[in-house]
Design an enzyme around this catalytic site. Structure first.
Site, PDB file in Angstrom:
ATOM      1  NE  ARG A  77      -3.257   2.624   2.592  1.00 25.75           N
ATOM      2  CZ  ARG A  77      -3.387   3.403   3.800  1.00 25.75           C
ATOM      3  NH1 ARG A  77      -2.659   2.850   4.820  1.00 25.75           N
ATOM      4  NH2 ARG A  77      -3.803   4.548   3.766  1.00 25.75           N
ATOM      5  CG  HIS A 121      -1.130   8.854   3.609  1.00 25.86           C
ATOM      6  ND1 HIS A 121      -1.289   7.641   3.925  1.00 25.86           N
ATOM      7  CD2 HIS A 121      -0.691   9.400   4.436  1.00 25.86           C
ATOM      8  CE1 HIS A 121      -0.929   7.357   5.133  1.00 25.86           C
ATOM      9  NE2 HIS A 121      -0.380   8.444   5.488  1.00 25.86           N
ATOM     10  CD  GLU A 166      -4.453   7.767   9.597  1.00 29.65           C
ATOM     11  OE1 GLU A 166      -4.206   8.937  10.317  1.00 29.65           O
ATOM     12  OE2 GLU A 166      -3.941   6.848   9.730  1.00 29.65           O
ATOM     13  CG  ASN A 291      -5.011   3.649   8.769  1.00 27.59           C
ATOM     14  OD1 ASN A 291      -5.114   2.404   7.956  1.00 27.59           O
ATOM     15  ND2 ASN A 291      -4.643   4.887   8.299  1.00 27.59           N
ATOM     16  CE1 TYR A 293       0.281   2.944  13.675  1.00 23.76           C
ATOM     17  CE2 TYR A 293      -1.859   3.945  12.835  1.00 23.76           C
ATOM     18  CZ  TYR A 293      -0.655   3.595  12.844  1.00 23.76           C
ATOM     19  OH  TYR A 293      -0.057   3.225  11.298  1.00 23.76           O
ATOM     20  CD  GLU A 349      -1.553   4.044   8.188  1.00 20.82           C
ATOM     21  OE1 GLU A 349      -1.069   4.266   9.249  1.00 20.82           O
ATOM     22  OE2 GLU A 349      -1.578   4.660   7.097  1.00 20.82           O
TER      23      GLU A 349
HETATM   24  O1  IFM Z   1       2.620   7.648   9.993  1.00 16.46           O
HETATM   25  C1  IFM Z   1       1.477   7.529  10.096  1.00 16.46           C
HETATM   26  C2  IFM Z   1       0.753   7.557   8.883  1.00 16.46           C
HETATM   27  O2  IFM Z   1       0.856   8.526   7.908  1.00 16.46           O
HETATM   28  C3  IFM Z   1      -0.916   7.802   8.999  1.00 16.46           C
HETATM   29  N1  IFM Z   1      -1.293   6.659  10.146  1.00 16.46           N
HETATM   30  C4  IFM Z   1      -0.748   6.702  11.438  1.00 16.46           C
HETATM   31  C5  IFM Z   1       0.824   6.567  11.247  1.00 16.46           C
HETATM   32  C6  IFM Z   1       1.600   6.642  12.599  1.00 16.46           C
HETATM   33  O3  IFM Z   1       1.480   7.774  12.980  1.00 16.46           O
END
Ligand code: IFM
Length: 443
Positions: A77, A121, A166, A291, A293, A349
């Protein structure tokens, strides 16, 4: 992670984004973008650095794709730099820029990998910021021209399309909080940016369907789904308020629910909606990217205009200060299963920022990242068992890169980039993922 816990056709990929890895910022006709400009503002970037060289993937894509193949990845990606393919946000395509992405896709195909391309992006051409960026409807209209050109030029090259990455970060971090380019702190502008980024997605969808293209197309969100810190009713409400502001304000329009009432009624926010916009934004998509985290606990907070404050948490934090909470991913996936009415989902992500050290033997022993990824893959498998239509997982990131306002101080890669020599060193986590993909990653 035992691969047998995941469906046979589960797709394993790795991800990056143009500004973060390409470098070659002013080569072969590429013109300025808002991150080139933002990086010049004193204090905006932790190490005062920019993406001029980054991981130099523009010149090293063959080496990188070869490494991806060695590791067994099935898809890559990447994102397209708007100002590389349409310099100065104009209407004259830059052949060299387009050629770069064709070559990258050809290389991926030659090695048996799928190309997954994100149109936006975050690297908006500077000329569009000069007219107000995403706060100006004109930027969304310009996205029509850009996306139509990419669909036409890269048809048959790209196997999976993502319109926007995002929207939360584009609108909220860029125009309300101001920690990302263009660095504005203005509620009215940010509300306009919310609507126009949503609209840009819809406009690209319209062009795509009009063109009758066949590869699946979707959008990637970073859904924030906080948990209430206590069992108090008001804390439960606070979690929902935060989800509305950070997530449903973007996903709501795309999935046909409109803007959340909490935003329009309780907070009284006005979005610059014109006739027909909501229909354009809510056209069916083929899949959604996630995405993920972290997850935060929240308290109700009377003083905050959005009525929410983040509560302390107990989990280990990664090197960027984010708590590791794979159960949060599981909970989020179950919520998304209903909210998205079962459409295919991909983790586009997920990964961990660690304090990586290159040792004398040229290795990086990033055990914490392995544990992080492993836990999140288990959360994926558990969610699939509960009927979540999850189709794949892209690790963030293939290689260390420019981490936006953090500059080069934070590393997310499974491949270490020595920014002095630009030499690549697969970390232990790269070999762990290779083994997972091959079916030998159980530990
Ligand atoms: O690096 C970023 C990415 O560009 C978008 N999502 C979160 C990642 C980590 O912060």
């Amino acid at each position: 992670m035992d691969r047998a816990n995941l469906p046979e056709d589960f797709l394993f990929g790795c991800a990056t984004a143009s500004y973060q890895v390409e470098g070659a910022a002013f080569e072969d006709g590429r013109t300025r973008c808002i991150w080139d400009d933002f990086a010049l503002i004193p204090g905006a970037i932790k190490d005062s650095n920019d993406g001029r060289v980054a991981a130099d993937q523009y010149h090293r894509y063959k080496e990188d794709v070869a490494l991806m193949e060695e590791l067994g990845f099935q898809s890559y990606r990447f994102s397209i730099s708007w100002s590389r393919v349409l310099p100065n946000a104009g209407s004259t395509p830059n052949k060299k820029g387009i050629e770069y992405y064709k070559n990258l896709c050809n290389e991926l195909h030659a090695k048996g990998m799928k190309a997954c391309a994100t149109l936006y992006h975050w690297d908006l051409p500077s000329e569009l910021q000069a007219i107000g960026g995403w706060a100006n409807r004109e930027t969304a209209l310009k996205f029509r021209e850009y996306s139509a050109l990419m669909f036409k030029e890269l048809d048959g090259y790209v196997d999976m399309w993502i319109t926007i990455n995002e929207p939360f970060c584009v609108a909220w971090l860029g125009y309300k909080i101001g920690c990302h380019a263009p660095g504005h702190k203005n509620l009215e502008e940010s509300l306009a940016a919310v609507h126009h980024i949503n609209l840009a997605h819809g406009i690209a969808m319209e062009e795509y369907r009009k063109g009758g293209y066949k590869a699946p197309i979707g959008i990637t969100f970073n859904p924030q789904t906080p948990r209430p810190a206590t069992r108090k009713e008001m804390d439960k409400k606070a979690a929902l308020y935060k989800r509305a502001v950070d997530t449903e304000v973007f996903m709501g329009p795309v999935f046909g629910y409109g803007y959340p009432e909490f935003c329009t009624e309780t907070l009284g926010w006005k979005f610059p909606i014109e006739d027909g916009d909501m229909e354009i934004i809510s056209q069916p998509i083929d899949f959604m990217g996630i995405n993920y985290y972290n997850e935060y606990p929240v308290y109700y907070n009377e003083k905050d205009p959005e009525l929410v404050s983040t509560a302390p948490h107990w989990e280990r934090t990664t090197n960027i200060g984010w708590p590791v909470d794979e159960k949060g991913l599981y909970r989020q996936l179950l919520w998304l299963k209903d909210y998205t009415r079962g459409i295919p989902l991909y983790i586009t992500e997920n990964g961990s920022c660690e304090d990586d050290q290159l040792t004398n033997d040229g290795r990086v022993h990033d055990r914490e990242r392995i544990v992080y990824i492993d836990k999140h893959l288990h959360a994926c498998a558990d969610a699939i068992k509960e009927g979540v239509n999850l189709k794949g997982y892209f690790v963030w990131s293939f290689i260390d890169n420019y981490e936006w306002a953090e500059g080069y101080t934070k590393r997310f890669g499974i491949v270490y980039c020595d920014y002095g020599t630009l030499k690549r060193y697969p970390k232990d986590s790269a070999y762990y993922l290779r083994d997972v993909i091959a079916g030998y990653g159980d530990f």
